[in-house]
Every structure is written in structure tokens, then in C-alpha cells.
Scaffold this motif. Structure first.
Motif, mmCIF file in Angstrom:
data_model
loop_
_atom_site.group_PDB
_atom_site.id
_atom_site.type_symbol
_atom_site.label_atom_id
_atom_site.label_comp_id
_atom_site.label_asym_id
_atom_site.label_seq_id
_atom_site.Cartn_x
_atom_site.Cartn_y
_atom_site.Cartn_z
ATOM 1 N N VAL A 123 40.127 34.429 51.733
ATOM 2 C CA VAL A 123 39.696 35.660 51.076
ATOM 3 C C VAL A 123 38.559 36.313 51.856
ATOM 4 C CG1 VAL A 123 38.874 36.671 48.910
ATOM 5 C CG2 VAL A 123 40.415 34.701 48.861
ATOM 6 N N GLN A 124 37.665 35.499 52.396
ATOM 7 C CA GLN A 124 36.553 36.037 53.188
ATOM 8 C C GLN A 124 37.057 36.823 54.389
ATOM 9 O OE1 GLN A 124 34.377 32.462 54.021
ATOM 10 N NE2 GLN A 124 33.309 32.455 52.043
ATOM 11 N N ARG A 125 38.131 36.319 55.022
ATOM 12 C CA ARG A 125 38.684 37.017 56.186
ATOM 13 C C ARG A 125 39.303 38.361 55.811
ATOM 14 N NH1 ARG A 125 40.203 31.656 57.733
ATOM 15 N NH2 ARG A 125 42.261 31.891 56.776
ATOM 16 N N LEU A 126 39.595 38.530 54.525
ATOM 17 C CA LEU A 126 40.234 39.755 54.050
ATOM 18 C C LEU A 126 39.280 40.579 53.190
ATOM 19 C CD1 LEU A 126 43.517 37.902 53.180
ATOM 20 C CD2 LEU A 126 43.335 39.686 54.928
ATOM 21 N N ASP A 127 38.001 40.445 53.463
ATOM 22 C CA ASP A 127 37.004 41.116 52.622
ATOM 23 C C ASP A 127 37.190 42.626 52.611
ATOM 24 O OD1 ASP A 127 34.503 40.518 50.999
ATOM 25 O OD2 ASP A 127 33.740 42.056 52.359
ATOM 26 N N SER A 128 37.734 43.176 53.691
ATOM 27 C CA SER A 128 37.934 44.631 53.734
ATOM 28 C C SER A 128 38.904 45.093 52.651
ATOM 29 C CB SER A 128 38.450 45.064 55.107
ATOM 30 O OG SER A 128 39.697 44.440 55.392
ATOM 31 N N LEU A 129 39.867 44.242 52.286
ATOM 32 C CA LEU A 129 40.794 44.585 51.203
ATOM 33 C C LEU A 129 40.041 44.715 49.883
ATOM 34 C CD1 LEU A 129 43.978 42.392 51.844
ATOM 35 C CD2 LEU A 129 43.724 44.857 52.186
ATOM 36 N N LEU A 130 39.144 43.767 49.619
ATOM 37 C CA LEU A 130 38.365 43.833 48.380
ATOM 38 C C LEU A 130 37.469 45.068 48.387
ATOM 39 C CD1 LEU A 130 37.264 40.119 47.783
ATOM 40 C CD2 LEU A 130 39.319 41.288 46.996
ATOM 41 N N GLN A 131 36.911 45.389 49.539
ATOM 42 C CA GLN A 131 36.028 46.552 49.629
ATOM 43 C C GLN A 131 36.764 47.838 49.295
ATOM 44 O OE1 GLN A 131 33.791 46.675 53.351
ATOM 45 N NE2 GLN A 131 33.704 44.447 53.420
ATOM 46 N N GLN A 132 38.050 47.922 49.662
ATOM 47 C CA GLN A 132 38.828 49.136 49.433
ATOM 48 C C GLN A 132 39.344 49.242 48.004
ATOM 49 O OE1 GLN A 132 42.003 48.791 52.272
ATOM 50 N NE2 GLN A 132 40.620 48.807 54.030
ATOM 51 N N ALA A 133 39.414 48.117 47.309
ATOM 52 C CA ALA A 133 40.077 48.087 46.004
ATOM 53 C C ALA A 133 39.250 48.768 44.916
ATOM 54 C CB ALA A 133 40.350 46.643 45.603
ATOM 55 N N GLU A 134 39.958 49.192 43.867
ATOM 56 C CA GLU A 134 39.301 49.613 42.647
ATOM 57 C C GLU A 134 39.366 48.513 41.601
ATOM 58 O OE1 GLU A 134 40.721 53.402 41.270
ATOM 59 O OE2 GLU A 134 40.887 54.179 43.309
ATOM 60 N N VAL A 135 40.485 47.767 41.586
ATOM 61 C CA VAL A 135 40.692 46.684 40.627
ATOM 62 C C VAL A 135 41.090 45.430 41.385
ATOM 63 C CG1 VAL A 135 42.026 45.898 38.634
ATOM 64 C CG2 VAL A 135 41.467 48.328 38.869
ATOM 65 N N VAL A 136 40.492 44.295 41.017
ATOM 66 C CA VAL A 136 40.819 42.997 41.616
ATOM 67 C C VAL A 136 41.279 42.065 40.501
ATOM 68 C CG1 VAL A 136 39.946 41.002 42.897
ATOM 69 C CG2 VAL A 136 39.167 43.318 43.501
ATOM 70 N N ILE A 137 42.430 41.420 40.718
ATOM 71 C CA ILE A 137 43.029 40.531 39.707
ATOM 72 C C ILE A 137 43.098 39.109 40.244
ATOM 73 C CG2 ILE A 137 45.012 40.110 38.220
ATOM 74 C CD1 ILE A 137 45.963 42.943 38.775
ATOM 75 N N CYS A 138 42.727 38.149 39.400
ATOM 76 C CA CYS A 138 42.888 36.721 39.718
ATOM 77 C C CYS A 138 43.562 36.004 38.552
ATOM 78 C CB CYS A 138 41.540 36.050 39.966
ATOM 79 S SG CYS A 138 40.697 36.561 41.482
ATOM 80 N N GLN A 139 44.134 34.826 38.859
ATOM 81 C CA GLN A 139 44.650 33.902 37.847
ATOM 82 C C GLN A 139 44.157 32.502 38.217
ATOM 83 O OE1 GLN A 139 46.996 34.848 40.308
ATOM 84 N NE2 GLN A 139 46.722 36.976 39.700
ATOM 85 N N LEU A 140 44.783 31.464 37.683
ATOM 86 C CA LEU A 140 44.300 30.092 37.922
ATOM 87 C C LEU A 140 45.356 29.188 38.563
ATOM 88 C CD1 LEU A 140 42.349 29.460 34.574
ATOM 89 C CD2 LEU A 140 41.477 30.384 36.743
ATOM 90 N N GLU A 141 46.296 29.760 39.313
ATOM 91 C CA GLU A 141 47.318 28.952 39.980
ATOM 92 C C GLU A 141 46.994 28.688 41.452
ATOM 93 O OE1 GLU A 141 51.352 29.847 37.387
ATOM 94 O OE2 GLU A 141 51.063 30.966 39.245
#
Length: 306
Positions: A123-141
Motif C-alpha cells: 500500500v505504501q508503494r501505491l500511496d499516490s492512489l490514496l492521495q488521488q482518492a475521495e473515498v477509501v474502502i477496506c475490509q478484513l480479508e
């Protein structure tokens, strides 16, 4: 493509059998149908958000096998950005063994496979994706350290953060709650997380209030055919579910989460997003399978016409 919804989570191949009844311990039952269907809570929610109007990026991990190739191809076919989908060499892809009975109830066994290899570093390597997002979704799998990192990073970036706590096997770490804008459990997950026995709308509200007291912003308890209960700063609001004849409830919750996220990312209000998610989930349960059951935006638009 700049994604306005980023999903960090699981990608599975669902092996789905239909039978008249669910087997009891030690019992063998005769099945009537079998299908191999792309699934995984993360991928399902990504597909739902994409089909229902969002620009979506998926962060996940598949195995170095034929299933992995099929799973990635299925996401690409939905116009989902898959730069964040890595391949775990020497690992199988995640699997879900699903049995659905004549009343549309199901039992599910999950094998993590490549999902267990999705680490915080991915996820750290893809931090630019999080920076661009408006909504971030996670689950527990996927590994909990990865979920914790994603929630905390998305909060620091000021994104709208959604956690669908499934599958829930015990309470969440207390430190997670302050990073969650929308916690969306079903009844059993709300019970597991809160320790409150959930068997009514009132007890669902009590569980949600306890989770909010731990720091969650808003809790939406999905109640199946009974609808959804929102508990937030303004109190509790019940949203009755559309009445449909259910065929298969697999991925109904994922459809709701993805649709809700797409609506929020599209500028709809909280109330509008819940109603939109309910309409999408209601249509999904009238169809078989996980991702095949998830509707497209044009279907809901037609449904809304008089």
C-alpha cells in the motif's frame, strides 16, 4: 485514470455450489449447480463501485496461477485500475467455497492464498492512489496490519474512510475507530465487534452506539431484508429495504458498500447514498453469484423511471 474510489482488499475465486439444504456437520448433501465466479469482498466492492458510476482503483494480491490471471482480467474488464494488483509468486489465489441453499442462505469458507501477501509495504508503494482518492474502502480479508496502515494513512490524507468489518472474528483494535468515517457491519459483525447481542433493531442501535463511543464516525448496520440502520451524530435512522424475491444473497453487502461509496464519491448526500446502496443490493439478490449479480448504473436508472 484518476480513481475517486480506492479499494484495498481481497480478490478471490468463488467456487459456488447450490443445494436444497446446507449440509450439517458430517452430512453430505446433493448439489444441483456449480459455478466458478470471480469474488472476494474487496474485488466485489470495487466492481460494484465501478459499475455504479465511480472511477475505481483496486489494491490487492492474487496468486501465480490461472485463477489469478482470470481474476485480474475480470477487474480490468470493469475498467478498474489494476496497477495495484500484485502477484504473489509461489502462492495460490484466494478461494471462497460457497454453498447456497434453496432459501438463498449461504455458508462460506475462505482460503486467503495471495490475499495474505498484501502487506503494508504494498500500500505504501501505491500511496499516490490514496492521495488521488475521495473515498477509501477496506475490509478484513487481508492482513490486519495492512488494513490498519490504510485506515490511518487515508485519515491523514483527509479521505472519506469506509470499513466493512468482514469477516469479524473479534473486537477491532481501539486505535482503528478514530480513522473510520463509516463503519458498515451486518448484524452478526456488529455483535462481534460490540459484544452486544443483536437480535432486533433496538439492539442493533445499542451495538452501533457502543461502536460510535469507541470513536467510529457513523455506523450503518445492514439488516438484510429489514433494511439498514444508520447511527450517527443526529441519532438513529432506519431505512426499510426494498421488497424483492431473493435468489442468492451472496455479495449483497458488498454491493451495498460499493454503491454507497460510489454515491458519496459522486457528491450524493449520506441519505441518498444509503438509498442508492439499498436499491443496488436489492437488485443483486434477485440474481445468482457474486460479481455477476452486481447491477450496472443504467439498470438502476431504468428502475427509477415511472
Amino acid at each position: 485514470m484518476q480513481a475517486n474510489v480506492v479499494v484495498v482488499g481481497s480478490i478471490n475465486m468463488d467456487l459456488v455450489a447450490r443445494s436444497k439444504t446446507l449440509p450439517r456437520p458430517g452430512e453430505t448433501v446433493v448439489g444441483s449447480e456449480f459455478a466458478t465466479v470471480p469474488g472476494g469482498k474487496g474485488a466485489n466492492q470495487a466492481v460494484a463501485a465501478a459499475r455504479l458510476g465511480a472511477k475505481v482503483a483496486m489494491v490487492g494480491c492474487v496468486g501465480a496461477d490461472a485463477y489469478g490471471e482470470q481474476l485480474r482480467a475480470a477487474l480490468v474488464a470493469e475498467s478498474i485500475d489494476c496497477q495495484g494488483v500484485s502477484v504473489a509468486e509461489g502462492q495460490p489465489s484466494g478461494l471462497a467455497l460457497i454453498v447456497v441453499d434453496a432459501s438463498s442462505q449461504n455458508t462460506i469458507v475462505i482460503i486467503a492464498g495471495g490475499n495474505a501477501c498484501l502487506l503494508p509495504a504494498n500500500v505504501q508503494r501505491l500511496d499516490s492512489l490514496l492521495q488521488q482518492a475521495e473515498v477509501v474502502i477496506c475490509q478484513l480479508e487481508v492482513p490486519l496490519d495492512t488494513v490498519a496502515h490504510t485506515l490511518a494513512r487515508a485519515r491523514r490524507l483527509g479521505k472519506t474512510v469506509i470499513l466493512n468489518p468482514a469477516p469479524a472474528t473479534g473486537p477491532l483494535p481501539d486505535s482503528w475507530y478514530a480513522n473510520i468515517d463509516y463503519l458498515i457491519p451486518n448484524e452478526s459483525e456488529a455483535q462481534t465487534l460490540s459484544g452486544v447481542a443483536v437480535d432486533s433493531r433496538a439492539s442493533a442501535q445499542a451495538a452501533a452506539e457502543k461502536l460510535r463511543a469507541l470513536g467510529a464516525g457513523t455506523v450503518i448496520v445492514t439488516l438484510g431484508a429489514e433494511g439498514a440502520l444508520l447511527v450517527g451524530e443526529g441519532g438513529a435512522v432506519h431505512f426499510p429495504a426494498p421488497v424483492v424475491q431473493a435468489l442468492d444473497t451472496t455479495a449483497a453487502g458488498d454491493t451495498f458498500v460499493g454503491a454507497f461509496a460510489a454515491a458519496l464519491a459522486g457528491g450524493q448526500s449520506e441519505r441518498e447514498a444509503i438509498l442508492f446502496g439499498q436499491r443496488a443490493a436489492a437488485l443483486s439478490v434477485t440474481r445468482a453469484g457474486a460479481q455477476p449479480s452486481i447491477p450496472h448504473l443504467c439498470e438502476l436508472s431504468k428502475q427509477a423511471q415511472p
